[in-house]
Structures are given as structure tokens and as C-alpha cells.
Design a protein around this motif. Structure first.
Motif: not given
Length: 356
Positions: A55-58, A235-237, A317-329, A343-349
Motif C-alpha cells: 500500500c502507498d496510502g491510497r 503497519g509501516t511508517v 465453509a465460510g469467511a467473515k472478514n473486517h479489515q479496517c484501515h485508518g489513522l493511528w495515533s 499521530k494520524d499515520e496509516y495502517a490497518f487491523c
């Protein structure tokens, strides 16, 4: 408090019964010898995958080559995480592939994986030193029938440490019997990998530069239960030319000897303990996620901006996924006590539940 047992000498992964010889974590994946031939469990339970998220942030690229025995999968997606628009999707499944082919036994020795899925091909290679190369090309499922080509070069930082975890499965039934003692989870996360490359979809071309485009390799091998769940944050900053990253995974197998939790800074791994994640299960995108490490070394808050979600259930069989991207502080504390504030760096969980 958790026990963080570090593996420092080369060891076989499994004994002659297929049980994990020494649960723990390591800074380098070459300390483990993946003696797959010792697996004694049902071969249909073997799961192996190489998953890259870039990812490049976009634009977020996900590149997956997997053989989970019930099927093999090749999948390439590119998503604009600012608006959720799917830029590219190419994916295919081949059923019952327990005997078809096997993925490499190591993430740090030279290898090449070349797969042909008919309408598109995927190639993953590593020179055994620093350079990883990902190529995919052919016809996309979306945009329907469009020609595409993806070509990325990943350069592992010099003397980069990673984190490998080997954990047994010790789930027990109501009578106390352990039905999973021959199951295990073996994974290597390589973080903070700068990426150079491009993706061309029809007449559209995206270009990626190593100053702001970073990859994580999620390399996993194991014998896994039919039903499983995990949390995964990564995440990587870029901090003035020095790369800061983190790896937080839990709820897979028995992590009493080592949690898959680590901070990376300037190529070095700083091991941390268990991390508790608190979030709104019903509305994961609407409210903040909170992260608390047992020693206070990873104290972070994520404000979600995009939920890359999926739901599928066909009974067995099945899958339930929430991959939330956001701003981390928050704050991260290194081994020497240095505190880094973000402060307000991009990453995901993400939170994932599988039946497979």
C-alpha cells in the motif's frame, strides 16, 4: 504476563509424531526447518499461503498464492482505500489440491513459484538475498475481461529482522481431550519492505515508488483447525528515512510461549508481549479501535476510514472478514526504552473468522 520464548538455534519444526518440538519466536525464519514430511494429521488440514499486502496510502494491492488442500487459490486485487473502489480483481480456485503442489518450505531461501490459472498467471520469486519479485498478468474478472499486468520489485532492507512464530494447537473439548495436538501454526511476517513497480489495467497505469509504498509478507504454513479466528494488525511508517513498523496477531493456536507481536525500527525487531484489542464488533468502522500491550509498550488508537469487508457462508465453509484501515495515533516503546509517538499515520487491523 505472557512468556516470550526466543528461538536462537536452528531446530526442526516437528518431531517424528508431527508435534511442535519447541514453541517460540525467532528473528529469522531460517532458524526453523519445516520438515513437512513429519506431519501426521489429516493432510486435508494442511494450509499454506504466501500473502503480500502492499500500500502507498491510497492503493492497496493484495497478492495471494495459496494451497489449503481443499483448494488452491490465486488472487490479485487492487483497491482504492479512499473510496472502496475495486480497481482490479483476478481470482481463481482449483478444488482438492492436497497432492497437486506445495509451496516453498522457507521464506528466506531462493525460490520461485509460477502458477497458471488459465485467464491469468502469477509468479513470485526471491533471490535468497534481498529481492522479491511479483508479477501477474492476463485477463481480469474486474474490470470484466480487461487485460492487466502487475510488476512489483520488493527490496528487503539490509540486515532486516522479521518475526517467525511456531505454536501448537491445544484446543480441548468439554471432556478435556486434546484433539489438535498434531496441529500447528508456523508463520513469518516480514515487514517494512519498500516497493517499486506498476500495475496496468487496460489504459490505466498506477506507479509505485519505494519512498511511500511498503509491503508486508504474511508467510504461513500449518495444520489448522476447521474453524479458526484471528486478529491481525500491521503497519509501516517512514520516519525521516528510518522505517518503523509493527506486527500484532493473536487468537491463533496456543500463544502461551510466544505472541506474534513485535515492533520493527531501522531493521531491528523489538519483541513485545500480548496485545489486547478492543473495538465495536457490531460497527467496526464507526468507532475507534484500541490497542493495549501488557507492558504498556504498544498503546495505540485507530480511527477507521475504510472497511474492506467480506462475508460468505455455504455451511461447511465460510469467511467473515473486517479489515479496517485508518489513522493511528499513540506510542510504541523500543527495547532500550525509547518512546516513539505517532499521530494520524496509516495502517490497518483485521478480524477474520474462517470455516475451511
Amino acid at each position: 504476563m505472557s512468556i516470550q520464548h526466543e528461538i536462537t538455534k536452528k531446530t526442526d519444526l516437528l518431531d517424528e509424531k508431527g508435534y511442535v518440538l519447541e514453541p517460540g519466536w525467532a528473528r529469522h525464519n531460517d532458524l526453523f526447518t519445516y520438515n513437512r514430511e513429519n506431519i501426521s494429521a489429516n493432510k486435508l488440514r494442511i494450509k499454506e499461503w504466501d500473502f503480500y499486502q502492499i500500500c502507498d496510502g491510497r492503493y492497496m494491492t493484495q497478492f495471494t498464492i495459496a494451497n489449503v488442500s481443499l483448494a488452491e487459490a490465486g488472487c490479485v486485487t487492487i483497491t482504492d482505500i479512499t473510496n472502496g473502489h475495486i480497481v482490479l480483481c483476478a481470482a481463481l480456485l482449483h478444488p482438492y489440491t492436497v497432492k497437486t503442489y506445495q509451496l516453498p518450505r522457507s521464506s528466506c531461501e531462493a525460490y520461485e513459484v509460477d502458477r497458471n490459472y488459465g485467464i491469468f498467471t502469477m509468479n513470485e520469486s526471491y533471490d535468497g538475498k534481498r529481492t522479491r519479485h511479483l508479477v501477474a498478468e492476463g485477463r481480469a474478472i474486474w474490470p470484466l475481461g480487461f487485460k492487466f499486468k502487475l510488476d512489483y520489485t520488493l527490496e528487503d532492507p539490509v540486515e532486516q529482522e522479521s518475526i517467525s512464530i511456531v505454536t501448537p494447537w491445544t484446543l480441548r473439548d468439554k471432556k478435556g481431550s486434546n484433539h489438535y495436538k498434531d496441529h500447528f501454526f508456523y508463520t513469518n511476517k516480514i515487514n517494512c519492505i519498500p516497493v517499486t513497480g506498476y500495475a496496468k489495467i487496460g489504459f490505466k497505469k498506477l506507479e509505485f515508488t519505494p519512498d511511500k509504498t511498503f509491503a508486508v509478507l504474511d508467510w504461513a504454513r500449518g495444520v489448522m483447525a476447521h474453524k479458526m479466528h484471528w486478529f491481525w494488525s500491521n503497519g509501516t511508517v517512514n520516519l525521516g528515512g528510518k522505517l518503523l513498523g509493527w506486527e500484532v496477531t493473536y487468537d491463533i493456536a496456543d500463544d502461551t510461549q510466544a505472541a506474534e507481536t513485535c515492533i520493527f525500527y531501522d531493521g531491528k525487531a523489538h519483541k513485545i508481549g500480548n496485545v489486547e484489542i478492543t473495538y465495536d464488533e457490531k460497527h467496526p468502522k464507526k468507532n475507534p479501535w484500541y490497542f493495549h500491550e501488557e507492558n504498556g509498550r504498544f498503546e495505540m488508537t485507530m480511527i477507521p476510514t475504510f472497511d474492506n469487508s467480506m462475508w460468505l457462508d455455504i455451511g461447511i465453509a465460510g469467511a467473515k472478514n473486517h479489515q479496517c484501515h485508518g489513522l493511528w495515533s499513540g506510542t510504541l516503546t523500543l527495547d532500550d526504552g525509547t518512546v516513539i509517538t505517532l499521530k494520524d499515520e496509516y495502517a490497518f487491523c483485521e478480524t477474520v473468522t474462517l470455516k475451511w
